[in-house]
Design a protein around this motif. Structure first.
Motif, PDB file in Angstrom:
ATOM      1  N   GLY A  88     -44.608  -1.823  65.835  1.00 32.53           N
ATOM      2  CA  GLY A  88     -43.706  -2.191  66.928  1.00 32.53           C
ATOM      3  C   GLY A  88     -43.716  -1.119  68.004  1.00 32.53           C
ATOM      4  O   GLY A  88     -43.325   0.013  67.763  1.00 32.53           O
ATOM      5  N   ASN A  89     -44.178  -1.483  69.195  1.00 33.16           N
ATOM      6  CA  ASN A  89     -44.364  -0.484  70.248  1.00 33.16           C
ATOM      7  C   ASN A  89     -43.479  -0.702  71.465  1.00 33.16           C
ATOM      8  O   ASN A  89     -43.702  -0.084  72.494  1.00 33.16           O
ATOM      9  N   ILE A  90     -42.483  -1.557  71.351  1.00 29.75           N
ATOM     10  CA  ILE A  90     -41.747  -1.899  72.569  1.00 29.75           C
ATOM     11  C   ILE A  90     -41.044  -0.678  73.182  1.00 29.75           C
ATOM     12  O   ILE A  90     -40.922  -0.572  74.396  1.00 29.75           O
ATOM     13  N   LEU A  91     -40.645   0.267  72.347  1.00 33.27           N
ATOM     14  CA  LEU A  91     -39.954   1.431  72.915  1.00 33.27           C
ATOM     15  C   LEU A  91     -40.898   2.339  73.701  1.00 33.27           C
ATOM     16  O   LEU A  91     -40.460   3.073  74.579  1.00 33.27           O
ATOM     17  N   ILE A  92     -42.181   2.272  73.409  1.00 29.56           N
ATOM     18  CA  ILE A  92     -43.157   3.023  74.229  1.00 29.56           C
ATOM     19  C   ILE A  92     -43.120   2.444  75.644  1.00 29.56           C
ATOM     20  O   ILE A  92     -43.155   3.160  76.637  1.00 29.56           O
ATOM     21  N   HIS A  93     -43.034   1.113  75.719  1.00 25.08           N
ATOM     22  CA  HIS A  93     -42.975   0.459  77.029  1.00 25.08           C
ATOM     23  C   HIS A  93     -41.699   0.837  77.756  1.00 25.08           C
ATOM     24  O   HIS A  93     -41.703   1.080  78.958  1.00 25.08           O
ATOM     25  N   PHE A  94     -40.604   0.869  77.003  1.00 22.67           N
ATOM     26  CA  PHE A  94     -39.346   1.230  77.645  1.00 22.67           C
ATOM     27  C   PHE A  94     -39.445   2.648  78.208  1.00 22.67           C
ATOM     28  O   PHE A  94     -39.072   2.921  79.355  1.00 22.67           O
ATOM     29  N   GLU A  95     -39.949   3.533  77.388  1.00 23.67           N
ATOM     30  CA  GLU A  95     -40.071   4.945  77.782  1.00 23.67           C
ATOM     31  C   GLU A  95     -40.899   5.069  79.061  1.00 23.67           C
ATOM     32  O   GLU A  95     -40.547   5.814  79.978  1.00 23.67           O
ATOM     33  N   ARG A  96     -42.000   4.310  79.115  1.00 21.29           N
ATOM     34  CA  ARG A  96     -42.874   4.357  80.287  1.00 21.29           C
ATOM     35  C   ARG A  96     -42.123   3.884  81.533  1.00 21.29           C
ATOM     36  O   ARG A  96     -42.170   4.527  82.580  1.00 21.29           O
ATOM     37  N   SER A  97     -41.415   2.769  81.400  1.00 23.53           N
ATOM     38  CA  SER A  97     -40.678   2.240  82.558  1.00 23.53           C
ATOM     39  C   SER A  97     -39.602   3.223  82.999  1.00 23.53           C
ATOM     40  O   SER A  97     -39.366   3.421  84.196  1.00 23.53           O
ATOM     41  N   LYS A  98     -38.963   3.837  82.023  1.00 24.23           N
ATOM     42  CA  LYS A  98     -37.914   4.810  82.344  1.00 24.23           C
ATOM     43  C   LYS A  98     -38.518   6.004  83.109  1.00 24.23           C
ATOM     44  O   LYS A  98     -37.952   6.460  84.104  1.00 24.23           O
ATOM     45  N   GLN A  99     -39.669   6.468  82.649  1.00 24.55           N
ATOM     46  CA  GLN A  99     -40.310   7.604  83.312  1.00 24.55           C
ATOM     47  C   GLN A  99     -40.680   7.273  84.755  1.00 24.55           C
ATOM     48  O   GLN A  99     -40.598   8.126  85.637  1.00 24.55           O
ATOM     49  N   ILE A 100     -41.086   6.031  84.977  1.00 21.50           N
ATOM     50  CA  ILE A 100     -41.446   5.629  86.346  1.00 21.50           C
ATOM     51  C   ILE A 100     -40.200   5.709  87.246  1.00 21.50           C
ATOM     52  O   ILE A 100     -40.252   6.263  88.340  1.00 21.50           O
ATOM     53  N   ILE A 101     -39.071   5.218  86.740  1.00 22.19           N
ATOM     54  CA  ILE A 101     -37.834   5.276  87.548  1.00 22.19           C
ATOM     55  C   ILE A 101     -37.426   6.733  87.778  1.00 22.19           C
ATOM     56  O   ILE A 101     -37.037   7.108  88.887  1.00 22.19           O
ATOM     57  N   MET A 102     -37.572   7.547  86.740  1.00 26.40           N
ATOM     58  CA  MET A 102     -37.210   8.962  86.894  1.00 26.40           C
ATOM     59  C   MET A 102     -38.082   9.628  87.962  1.00 26.40           C
ATOM     60  O   MET A 102     -37.613  10.430  88.764  1.00 26.40           O
ATOM     61  N   SER A 103     -39.370   9.298  87.967  1.00 29.86           N
ATOM     62  CA  SER A 103     -40.244   9.938  88.953  1.00 29.86           C
ATOM     63  C   SER A 103     -39.915   9.436  90.363  1.00 29.86           C
ATOM     64  O   SER A 103     -40.025  10.183  91.335  1.00 29.86           O
TER      65      SER A 103
END
Ligand SMILES: [Zn+2]
Ligand SMILES: [Zn+2]
Length: 351
Positions: free
Chosen positions: A178-193
């Motif tokens: 289950g990798n959905i949290l990797i996707h969440f983390e990526r999206s979060k990092q984009i917003i942070m940047s």
């Protein structure tokens, strides 16, 4: 006479039943990936790519999925719907069209060769009045295909294999993890940047540009909440079936998950999950107000309107421009993360 031309290089012999066998090698794109398409017709968006290890060192350890060294015969898992099957079931429609076009070309060529041999040019003999000459026509061309560009590349945190998907996916195609949290983390990092780039925006475009930029970041937080909840809800509803009923429920989502109370209702009613349980009542209230702000930005140029005043229980004045501050967006993002992590846990999607 040779029957195969384009396909000749892939011919590997005959099966015991006398059928011709071919082995067509993978054609990785410039990123070393090959396209795959889920055979489950109800799956969306079906297309994804997997990375083909180039060297032995890159080949993964055997996983629970028993990935053997012959990747072409391994089982893989659809990252979107979880359908598991042999690699051979996952050819894309474009790849099939390419192979069919080679077979079609070979077939035409064989027919033309047969005619050419049978109708060799000859002089009319005594007593005959007709001479036929066969001129071969243009052969159908071989189709070419290129793999689609997918922006989201993922490295599985469990087996280390790489793959690429559209938007959000739930499973690693290699190990099924289950990798959905990797996707969440990526999206979060984009917003942070994006939040981090606020200073540059202010320097170049002034205070107004910064305000606009912060509005966009807030929209991204709302979209993150909406997008993940849409995916989580749809996946859980489909798993619970039956299919037709699930489809009806998914159709009802529309833009409803932009509103926290409606999203909450859907999850409680259909999945028996309280999505805001991880938040205190103050945190929930804060998030609610933030989402209302986003509505004002999108639909009223960021100016306080009557609807906002009623719903947000705010002391702001009508027509005034809303303040959208970085710490608030960050806080909102943090709360959204809390909610999504808990959802994923409760739905059993992270293993
Ligand atoms: Zn699928
Ligand atoms: Zn994996």
């Amino acid at each position: 006479m040779d029957i195969f031309h384009e396909m000749k290089k892939y011919w590997t012999g005959k099966s015991p039943e006398g059928h011709d066998k071919f082995s067509i090698p993978f054609r990785p794109d410039e990123d070393g990936m090959i396209g795959r398409e889920c055979p489950n017709e109800d799956c969306q968006p079906r297309y994804f790519k997997i990375h083909i290890p180039e060297s032995d060192e890159e080949k993964p350890e055997k996983t629970e999925n028993d990935m053997n060294n012959d990747l072409s015969q391994s089982d893989i898992i659809c990252p979107y719907c979880g359908h598991r099957g042999n690699m051979q079931e996952f050819h894309t429609r474009e790849q099939i069209k390419w192979i069919k076009s080679m077979i079609e070309r070979d077939l035409f060529k064989s027919i033309q060769d047969t005619f050419k041999q049978a109708l060799k040019p000859s002089r009319p003999r005594n007593g005959s009045f007709l001479s036929i000459e066969f001129k071969p026509g243009i052969l159908p061309s071989v189709r070419h295909y290129i793999e689609e560009k997918l922006r989201r590349e993922v490295e599985c945190s469990k087996c280390g294999q790489k793959y690429a998907v559209y938007g959000i996916a739930f499973h690693c195609p290699f190990c099924g993890g289950g990798n959905i949290l990797i996707h969440f983390e990526r999206s979060k990092q984009i917003i942070m940047s994006l939040l981090d780039s606020g200073d540059i925006i202010k320097e170049k475009g002034g205070e107004e540009a910064l305000h606009h930029h912060m509005g966009n970041c807030l929209e991204d937080v709302v979209s993150l909440f909406e997008g993940f909840h849409k995916s989580l809800y749809s996946k859980a509803i489909i798993e619970r079936g039956p299919h037709e009923e699930a489809e009806k429920k998914i159709k009802r989502i529309k833009t409803n998950f932009q509103r926290l109370s409606v999203a909450e209702e859907f999850f409680i009613k259909d999945l028996d999950i309280e999505i805001f349980a991880p938040l205190s009542s103050n945190e929930r209230e804060f998030l609610e107000e933030l989402f209302l702000k986003r509505h004002v930005i999108t639909h009223n140029l960021g100016l306080v309107d009557q609807k906002y005043l009623e719903k947000a229980n705010s002391m702001e004045s009508m027509g005034r421009e809303l303040d959208i501050l970085r710490p608030d967006i960050q806080k909102g993002l943090e709360f959204v993360e809390k909610v999504i992590r808990e959802d994923v846990k409760l739905l059993g999607l992270y293993d």
